[in-house]
Design an enzyme around this catalytic site. Sequence first.
Site, PDB file in Angstrom:
ATOM      1  N   ASP A 441      -5.103   7.030   2.158  1.00  0.00           N
ATOM      2  CA  ASP A 441      -5.763   5.331   2.539  1.00  0.00           C
ATOM      3  C   ASP A 441      -4.604   5.143   2.122  1.00  0.00           C
ATOM      4  OD1 ASP A 441      -6.195   2.893   3.016  1.00  0.00           O
ATOM      5  OD2 ASP A 441      -8.253   2.771   2.781  1.00  0.00           O
ATOM      6  N   HIS A 442      -3.597   4.484   2.401  1.00  0.00           N
ATOM      7  CA  HIS A 442      -1.844   3.214   1.426  1.00  0.00           C
ATOM      8  C   HIS A 442      -2.359   2.186   0.548  1.00  0.00           C
ATOM      9  CE1 HIS A 442       2.029   4.512   0.860  1.00  0.00           C
ATOM     10  NE2 HIS A 442       2.302   4.020   1.565  1.00  0.00           N
ATOM     11  N   ARG A 443      -3.796   2.119   0.948  1.00  0.00           N
ATOM     12  CA  ARG A 443      -4.269   0.733   0.286  1.00  0.00           C
ATOM     13  C   ARG A 443      -4.228   1.540  -1.265  1.00  0.00           C
ATOM     14  NH1 ARG A 443      -8.812  -1.473   3.138  1.00  0.00           N
ATOM     15  NH2 ARG A 443      -9.936   0.572   2.785  1.00  0.00           N
TER      16      ARG A 443
END
Length: 471
Positions: A441-443
Amino acid sequence: MTTEVRSLREFKMPDVGEGLTEAEILSWYVKPGDTVTDGQVVCEVETAKAAVELPIPFNGVVEQLFFPEGATVDVGTVIISVAVAGEAAAPAAVPTPAPAAEAPADEAEPERREVLVGYGPRTGGSQRRARRTTTTKTVTASKPAPAAPAAPVAPAPAAPAPVAEVPFGERPLAKPPVRKLAKDLGIDLRAVTPTGPDGVITREDVHAHAAAQAAPAAPAVEVAEVAAVEVPVSAPAAGDVRVPIKGVRKATAQAMVASAFTAPHVTEFVQVDVTRTMKFVRRLKESGELGRDVRVSPLLLVAKALLTAIKRHPEINAQWDEAAQEIVIKGQVNLGIAAATPRGLIVPNIKDAGSRTLSGLAVALGELVETARQGKTSPADMQGGTVTITNVGVFGVDTGTPILNPGEAAILAFGAVRELPWVHKGKVVPRQVTTLALSFDHRLVDGELGSKVLADVAALLEHPKRLITWG
């Protein structure tokens, strides 16, 4: 001479998992007239998360089963009544779904439901989406003019095969895999002619019945006048098989769509020389140093390598809290292992896997896989996962772009191990090579963190002795 007076006790569909409102009855283990005891399993139900066996909480004689196998029942609805010793007899109640509207404030609190499996009692009525039904259109052909020739009419769909009369509560003889096959094909086992010993229905019997149903009907003769011919809006083509989307498969589909469109996925890949890891696996198998009955596989060392990498980079073991606008770094690693089962893909997890030794991890992994194969994974075993491994290599697949399990920050795909030409000590030689893919998850995880974790896993599998020194 005294006469025993019996009263009826009702057993309602309990809350068998967190947030669930309904369950499908897979199998009844009792029938009217059977004697049951407190704690005896009376049926198996399937929720959106797992198959669960339900025990009855009292002694008595089965009076009535309110729903047949295959029925989907709301939580809180009566499914079975049992005659027990009591002071006065009471009539059996007809099951009614819980009301959708809220009770007025001056009424008594809703009844507290017994919870035999799951996370605790729930109060209030359950809401259930309306079922999608197949609609039909009625087409009426008017009488043609006398001079006009009669128009041919398309043959009406063949009538379904009659279902053999089997008393409710009695089940045709068939093994669980055969029952599952019949359920997937939409076939009532009571309509299948058994050919097995002692009247047992076999897989061949089910396939033969399905083929007979799919065979085209004989063409109908032309008629000049037809009244009220029902034609389905969407008639299936010959040979098509429709499988209802429900239970585990439905929940998985909804979760994957939500994950794919909520978390921004990034996937990175790396090829690894795992020759030393494969030798290490063989040595552990032959020596039995982890235990004679412990199953040792390459997946075990992949799991240990990932757990070691997470220990070095704990920020990847995190969760996005949208409501609080916070990143929650988890205190323990609950390692999920994606498992393909007859009911669909499930992801049970090993609680606090990071604190386990290699031997303890091997035992937990073996128990997890065996329980999943038997279809006995509980809802609790699938809650609270923080990171997942999916072993696509067992299907001969090199790699993929795995979708995150909802609520998790990373998932590692372990591909097939193949003998490939590889540069080793300055020479091109055959080596055992696999491909790893890490989606995150790039967040929560930036490229640097994701790359470091994947590089650590690769290094540990290339040099498995580091599992001791790094761990």
